[in-house]
Design a protein around this motif. Structure first.
Motif, PDB file in Angstrom:
ATOM      1  N   ASP A   1       0.837  -1.208   0.000  1.00  0.00           N
ATOM      2  CA  ASP A   1       0.000   0.000   0.000  1.00  0.00           C
ATOM      3  C   ASP A   1       0.872   1.259   0.000  1.00  0.00           C
ATOM      4  O   ASP A   1       0.569   2.249  -0.684  1.00  0.00           O
ATOM      5  CB  ASP A   1      -0.918  -0.007   1.234  1.00  0.00           C
ATOM      6  N   ARG A   2       1.938   1.160   0.801  1.00  0.00           N
ATOM      7  CA  ARG A   2       2.814   2.337   0.883  1.00  0.00           C
ATOM      8  C   ARG A   2       3.504   2.586  -0.482  1.00  0.00           C
ATOM      9  O   ARG A   2       3.661   3.749  -0.926  1.00  0.00           O
ATOM     10  CB  ARG A   2       3.853   2.121   1.977  1.00  0.00           C
ATOM     11  N   THR A   3       3.955   1.500  -1.153  1.00  0.00           N
ATOM     12  CA  THR A   3       4.577   1.659  -2.484  1.00  0.00           C
ATOM     13  C   THR A   3       3.593   2.248  -3.480  1.00  0.00           C
ATOM     14  O   THR A   3       3.948   3.091  -4.336  1.00  0.00           O
ATOM     15  CB  THR A   3       5.079   0.304  -2.993  1.00  0.00           C
ATOM     16  N   ALA A   4       2.318   1.806  -3.348  1.00  0.00           N
ATOM     17  CA  ALA A   4       1.301   2.364  -4.242  1.00  0.00           C
ATOM     18  C   ALA A   4       1.137   3.848  -3.985  1.00  0.00           C
ATOM     19  O   ALA A   4       1.034   4.668  -4.918  1.00  0.00           O
ATOM     20  CB  ALA A   4      -0.027   1.626  -4.039  1.00  0.00           C
ATOM     21  N   VAL A   5       1.155   4.204  -2.705  1.00  0.00           N
ATOM     22  CA  VAL A   5       1.023   5.628  -2.357  1.00  0.00           C
ATOM     23  C   VAL A   5       2.232   6.408  -2.879  1.00  0.00           C
ATOM     24  O   VAL A   5       2.113   7.527  -3.429  1.00  0.00           O
ATOM     25  CB  VAL A   5       0.863   5.777  -0.833  1.00  0.00           C
ATOM     26  N   LEU A   6       3.434   5.789  -2.687  1.00  0.00           N
ATOM     27  CA  LEU A   6       4.652   6.475  -3.157  1.00  0.00           C
ATOM     28  C   LEU A   6       4.648   6.609  -4.675  1.00  0.00           C
ATOM     29  O   LEU A   6       5.097   7.645  -5.236  1.00  0.00           O
ATOM     30  CB  LEU A   6       5.897   5.709  -2.701  1.00  0.00           C
ATOM     31  N   SER A   7       4.163   5.554  -5.342  1.00  0.00           N
ATOM     32  CA  SER A   7       4.097   5.646  -6.811  1.00  0.00           C
ATOM     33  C   SER A   7       3.136   6.749  -7.240  1.00  0.00           C
ATOM     34  O   SER A   7       3.395   7.495  -8.189  1.00  0.00           O
ATOM     35  CB  SER A   7       3.681   4.291  -7.395  1.00  0.00           C
ATOM     36  N   ASP A   8       2.061   6.855  -6.499  1.00  0.00           N
ATOM     37  CA  ASP A   8       1.121   7.941  -6.797  1.00  0.00           C
ATOM     38  C   ASP A   8       1.774   9.295  -6.558  1.00  0.00           C
ATOM     39  O   ASP A   8       1.618  10.236  -7.355  1.00  0.00           O
ATOM     40  CB  ASP A   8      -0.135   7.795  -5.925  1.00  0.00           C
ATOM     41  N   GLU A   9       2.514   9.376  -5.442  1.00  0.00           N
ATOM     42  CA  GLU A   9       3.198  10.644  -5.154  1.00  0.00           C
ATOM     43  C   GLU A   9       4.249  10.947  -6.231  1.00  0.00           C
ATOM     44  O   GLU A   9       4.447  12.106  -6.635  1.00  0.00           O
ATOM     45  CB  GLU A   9       3.857  10.562  -3.765  1.00  0.00           C
ATOM     46  N   LEU A  10       4.918   9.831  -6.657  1.00  0.00           N
ATOM     47  CA  LEU A  10       5.941  10.020  -7.687  1.00  0.00           C
ATOM     48  C   LEU A  10       5.318  10.510  -8.989  1.00  0.00           C
ATOM     49  O   LEU A  10       5.843  11.439  -9.651  1.00  0.00           O
ATOM     50  CB  LEU A  10       6.683   8.705  -7.913  1.00  0.00           C
ATOM     51  N   SER A  11       4.237   9.905  -9.364  1.00  0.00           N
ATOM     52  CA  SER A  11       3.577  10.349 -10.592  1.00  0.00           C
ATOM     53  C   SER A  11       3.099  11.786 -10.453  1.00  0.00           C
ATOM     54  O   SER A  11       3.195  12.595 -11.385  1.00  0.00           O
ATOM     55  CB  SER A  11       2.404   9.421 -10.918  1.00  0.00           C
ATOM     56  N   GLU A  12       2.626  12.088  -9.258  1.00  0.00           N
ATOM     57  CA  GLU A  12       2.179  13.462  -9.012  1.00  0.00           C
ATOM     58  C   GLU A  12       3.366  14.417  -9.094  1.00  0.00           C
ATOM     59  O   GLU A  12       3.271  15.522  -9.652  1.00  0.00           O
ATOM     60  CB  GLU A  12       1.503  13.527  -7.623  1.00  0.00           C
ATOM     61  N   ALA A  13       4.511  13.959  -8.513  1.00  0.00           N
ATOM     62  CA  ALA A  13       5.710  14.816  -8.552  1.00  0.00           C
ATOM     63  C   ALA A  13       6.191  14.980  -9.981  1.00  0.00           C
ATOM     64  O   ALA A  13       6.632  16.077 -10.389  1.00  0.00           O
ATOM     65  CB  ALA A  13       6.815  14.205  -7.694  1.00  0.00           C
TER      66      ALA A  13
ATOM     67  N   ARG B   1       4.350  14.902 -12.629  1.00  0.00           N
ATOM     68  CA  ARG B   1       3.459  15.838 -13.317  1.00  0.00           C
ATOM     69  C   ARG B   1       3.770  17.259 -12.911  1.00  0.00           C
ATOM     70  O   ARG B   1       3.785  18.180 -13.740  1.00  0.00           O
ATOM     71  CB  ARG B   1       1.985  15.491 -12.989  1.00  0.00           C
ATOM     72  N   GLN B   2       4.050  17.430 -11.612  1.00  0.00           N
ATOM     73  CA  GLN B   2       4.403  18.791 -11.182  1.00  0.00           C
ATOM     74  C   GLN B   2       5.717  19.254 -11.825  1.00  0.00           C
ATOM     75  O   GLN B   2       5.872  20.418 -12.196  1.00  0.00           O
ATOM     76  CB  GLN B   2       4.520  18.826  -9.654  1.00  0.00           C
ATOM     77  N   ALA B   3       6.639  18.261 -11.874  1.00  0.00           N
ATOM     78  CA  ALA B   3       7.929  18.639 -12.481  1.00  0.00           C
ATOM     79  C   ALA B   3       7.746  19.007 -13.950  1.00  0.00           C
ATOM     80  O   ALA B   3       8.349  19.960 -14.448  1.00  0.00           O
ATOM     81  CB  ALA B   3       8.925  17.481 -12.345  1.00  0.00           C
ATOM     82  N   GLU B   4       6.947  18.246 -14.612  1.00  0.00           N
ATOM     83  CA  GLU B   4       6.694  18.574 -16.010  1.00  0.00           C
ATOM     84  C   GLU B   4       6.042  19.931 -16.137  1.00  0.00           C
ATOM     85  O   GLU B   4       6.385  20.727 -17.007  1.00  0.00           O
ATOM     86  CB  GLU B   4       5.814  17.481 -16.643  1.00  0.00           C
ATOM     87  N   THR B   5       5.117  20.150 -15.270  1.00  0.00           N
ATOM     88  CA  THR B   5       4.467  21.458 -15.318  1.00  0.00           C
ATOM     89  C   THR B   5       5.463  22.554 -14.984  1.00  0.00           C
ATOM     90  O   THR B   5       5.476  23.626 -15.615  1.00  0.00           O
ATOM     91  CB  THR B   5       3.292  21.494 -14.340  1.00  0.00           C
ATOM     92  N   ASN B   6       6.297  22.281 -13.985  1.00  0.00           N
ATOM     93  CA  ASN B   6       7.296  23.275 -13.609  1.00  0.00           C
ATOM     94  C   ASN B   6       8.316  23.453 -14.749  1.00  0.00           C
ATOM     95  O   ASN B   6       8.789  24.566 -15.033  1.00  0.00           O
ATOM     96  CB  ASN B   6       8.006  22.868 -12.318  1.00  0.00           C
ATOM     97  N   GLY B   7       8.749  22.356 -15.391  1.00  0.00           N
ATOM     98  CA  GLY B   7       9.691  22.446 -16.510  1.00  0.00           C
ATOM     99  C   GLY B   7       9.072  23.190 -17.685  1.00  0.00           C
ATOM    100  O   GLY B   7       9.718  23.961 -18.383  1.00  0.00           O
ATOM    101  N   GLY B   8       7.849  22.942 -17.869  1.00  0.00           N
ATOM    102  CA  GLY B   8       7.178  23.641 -18.966  1.00  0.00           C
ATOM    103  C   GLY B   8       7.095  25.125 -18.685  1.00  0.00           C
ATOM    104  O   GLY B   8       7.107  25.943 -19.568  1.00  0.00           O
ATOM    105  N   LEU B   9       7.015  25.430 -17.402  1.00  0.00           N
ATOM    106  CA  LEU B   9       6.945  26.835 -17.031  1.00  0.00           C
ATOM    107  C   LEU B   9       8.325  27.500 -17.074  1.00  0.00           C
ATOM    108  O   LEU B   9       8.426  28.716 -16.921  1.00  0.00           O
ATOM    109  CB  LEU B   9       6.332  26.964 -15.635  1.00  0.00           C
TER     110      LEU B   9
ATOM    111  N   VAL C   1      15.388  14.024 -10.767  1.00  0.00           N
ATOM    112  CA  VAL C   1      14.119  13.374 -10.437  1.00  0.00           C
ATOM    113  C   VAL C   1      14.216  11.895 -10.691  1.00  0.00           C
ATOM    114  O   VAL C   1      13.755  11.072  -9.891  1.00  0.00           O
ATOM    115  CB  VAL C   1      12.972  13.989 -11.257  1.00  0.00           C
ATOM    116  N   ALA C   2      14.863  11.539 -11.794  1.00  0.00           N
ATOM    117  CA  ALA C   2      14.989  10.110 -12.090  1.00  0.00           C
ATOM    118  C   ALA C   2      15.840   9.428 -11.044  1.00  0.00           C
ATOM    119  O   ALA C   2      15.578   8.291 -10.626  1.00  0.00           O
ATOM    120  CB  ALA C   2      15.596   9.940 -13.491  1.00  0.00           C
ATOM    121  N   ARG C   3      16.913  10.175 -10.612  1.00  0.00           N
ATOM    122  CA  ARG C   3      17.758   9.596  -9.570  1.00  0.00           C
ATOM    123  C   ARG C   3      16.968   9.366  -8.290  1.00  0.00           C
ATOM    124  O   ARG C   3      17.077   8.325  -7.639  1.00  0.00           O
ATOM    125  CB  ARG C   3      18.955  10.520  -9.326  1.00  0.00           C
TER     126      ARG C   3
END
Length: 548
Positions: free
Chosen positions: A244-256, A258-266, A275-277
């Motif tokens: 469950d925790r890995t699922a939550v972390l994966s969700d957080e990672l995907s969210e991060a 998306r934020q990074a992409e949004t931030n990079g786009g900005l 981020v990959a590291r």
């Protein structure tokens, strides 16, 4: 006016004259009324006198009638009394004749009874003599026969008792030896069986202790298995939490991302390599933890399987051991039951031997009872002989008793004759005295009786006119021959006879009163006699009879 005055004067004068006339007439009528009342009073006085005279005459007439009735009743009672005395005299004579006949019959009967008693006595004496002779013969024969039988029975009994005694002693010795031998063997066998039972009980206790220990080990292994199962369940729960925790972390990672992409786009923010590291570091770290958890789960699974295998092996071995112990227990129980049955058979044999000994004792007791019965027969024979002697003595005593009864009958016959003779003489003298007293009292009453009215006045006049004739329907004792004018010597002689008769009458009255007071059953008859002697009225007689 003058004429009116004259007329008025004349009218007033005529009225005054009329008033005077009326007054004179009233006075005359009053005088006549007074004379009439006086005459009425005299008439009433005379009528009252006449009534009083008539009442006195009526009372005198009633009194005379009552006196006549009383005299008539006295006469009738005296006549009935004389009749009863005559009937009593006739009855007494009949009783005397009957007593004489009974005395003669009793005398003849006594003679016949005495003759019969003598004949019966002679017959009884002959029978007693014959019975004595027969009894003596029978007693002698019975005595000889009994002594002979007694000697034979005594010899036979002594021989049989000696043989039985020797046989009983031999049987008792052999049975006692066999019994002691068998008893020793049985006691040894019983001791051996008791030792084996004790060993088996000890083995049973030890096996039971081992079984308890194995059951305790089994319970401890079961508890360890349960603890391992609990640990496995906890690890699985931790694994699910890590997933469950890995699922939550994966969700957080995907969210991060998306934020990074949004931030990079900005045009600013963290680089993609960084981020990959970070992602790779997180993945490696969680994969390491997952691998560690998987290894722990495998180790726990192996331990669980090993524990289950070990527990199943131990349980199988324990069950085999329990089955073996149960079989051994059943075998031991069968052996113990067999030993108990053999012990019961031995006890039954012992009881049979004891019953045989009891039967032997009973046979001894029967022999003793037979010996006692023979002795009792001997005693009964002696008692029969004593009873025969006693019967002979009783027959002799009965004969003497019959003789005494015969003598008593003779004396009673003599006494009855004397008593009958004395009673007849006494009855004759008593009746004669009563007749004399009754005749004297009747004569005295006839002389003392006053002349009455009616029938008695006629009878007295008839007696005066005819002194020798008795009164009608009466005996001569009631006649009182008197002359109308007796002389002085006749009067003195009559007075002396009257005094003598008064003394006799007084004696008779005294005897009647004594009998009245002493004998209650004779009072109703004596009341009539006293009423005649004392001249009771009918009312007094009835009252006295009611009281008695």
């Amino acid at each position: 006016m003058e004429e009116l005055r004259d007329t008025h004067r004349l009218e007033s004068r005529s009225q005054s004259d009329q008033i005077d006339k009326l007054r004179s007439q009233f006075a005359e009528t009053e005088a006549l009324l007074a004379a009439a009342t006086a005459s009425v009073a005299r008439v009433e006085e005379e009528s009252a006198k006449h009534k009083a005279e008539t009442e006195t005459l009526k009372t005198e007439v009633e009194r005379a009638k009552a006196v006549g009735k009383e005299e008539e009743e006295k006469r009738v009672k005296a006549i009935s009394l004389l009749k009863t005395v005559r009937t009593k005299l006739v009855k007494a004579e009949k009783d005397r004749d009957e007593a004489a006949r009974e005395r003669d019959a009793a005398k003849e009967e006594g003679v016949r009874e005495r003759e019969r008693g003598l004949a019966e006595k002679a017959r009884l004496e002959g029978e007693v003599e014959r019975a004595r002779a027969e009894r003596d013969k029978e007693v002698a024969a019975l005595k000889a026969q009994f002594e002979k039988e007694l000697a034979e029975v005594r010899d036979k009994f002594e021989k049989e008792s000696a043989a039985r005694k020797s046989q009983f002693e031999l049987d008792a010795i052999t049975s006692k030896a066999a019994y002691t031998k068998e008893l020793n063997a049985k006691t040894a066998r019983i001791a051996q069986l008791e030792a084996s039972v004790r060993n088996m009980s000890q083995e049973k206790d030890s096996m039971f202790d081992q079984l308890q220990m194995r059951q305790a080990e089994l319970e401890s292994s079961q508890s360890h298995l349960e603890s391992l199962q609990n640990q496995t369940m906890e690890l699985q729960y931790q694994l699910r939490e890590a997933a469950d925790r890995t699922a939550v972390l994966s969700d957080e990672l995907s969210e991060a991302q998306r934020q990074a992409e949004t931030n990079g786009g900005l045009g600013g923010g963290v680089s993609h390599a960084e981020v990959a590291r970070l992602i790779s570091d997180a993945e490696s770290k969680y994969e390491a933890r997952l691998a560690e958890l998987r290894t722990k789960i495998r180790v726990l699974e192996r331990e669980r399987v090993e524990a289950e295998e070990e527990w199943s092996k131990g349980l199988h071995s324990r069950s085999k051991e329990v089955e073996r112990l149960r079989r051994e227990l059943k075998e031991k129980e069968g052996e113990w039951k067999e030993e108990m049955r053999s012990a019961e058979r031995r006890d039954e044999k012992v009881r049979e031997l004891e019953r045989a000994l009891v039967r032997k004792d009973e046979e001894k007791e029967r022999d003793r009872a037979e010996r006692d019965s023979i002795r009792a027969d001997l005693e009964r024979a002696k008692e029969a002989e004593a009873a025969a002697r006693q019967e002979r003595e009783e027959s002799e005593s009965r004969i003497s008793l019959l003789e005494r009864q015969l003598e008593e009958l003779k004396t009673r016959d003599v006494q009855l004759r004397a008593n009958n003779k004395a009673s007849i003489i006494l009855l004759y003298h008593t009746i004669r005295d009563e007749l004399r007293k009754l005749q004297s009292s009747a004569a005295l009453l006839e002389r003392q009786r006053n002349p009455g009215v009616g029938f008695w006045s006629n009878t007295s006049r008839a007696n005066v006119s005819n002194p020798s004739s008795p009164p009608p329907d009466g005996p001569g004792v009631f006649s009182s021959p008197t002359s109308p004018r007796p002389s002085s010597p006749a009067l003195s002689e009559q007075a002396g006879s009257i005094r003598h008769e008064e003394e006799v009458n007084l004696e008779y009255l005294r005897n009647v009163i004594m009998q009245f007071l002493e004998h209650k059953e004779m009072r109703p008859n004596l009341v009539r006699v006293l009423s005649v002697i004392l001249r009771f009225t009918p009312q007094e007689t009835r009252r006295l009879a009611a009281k008695v």
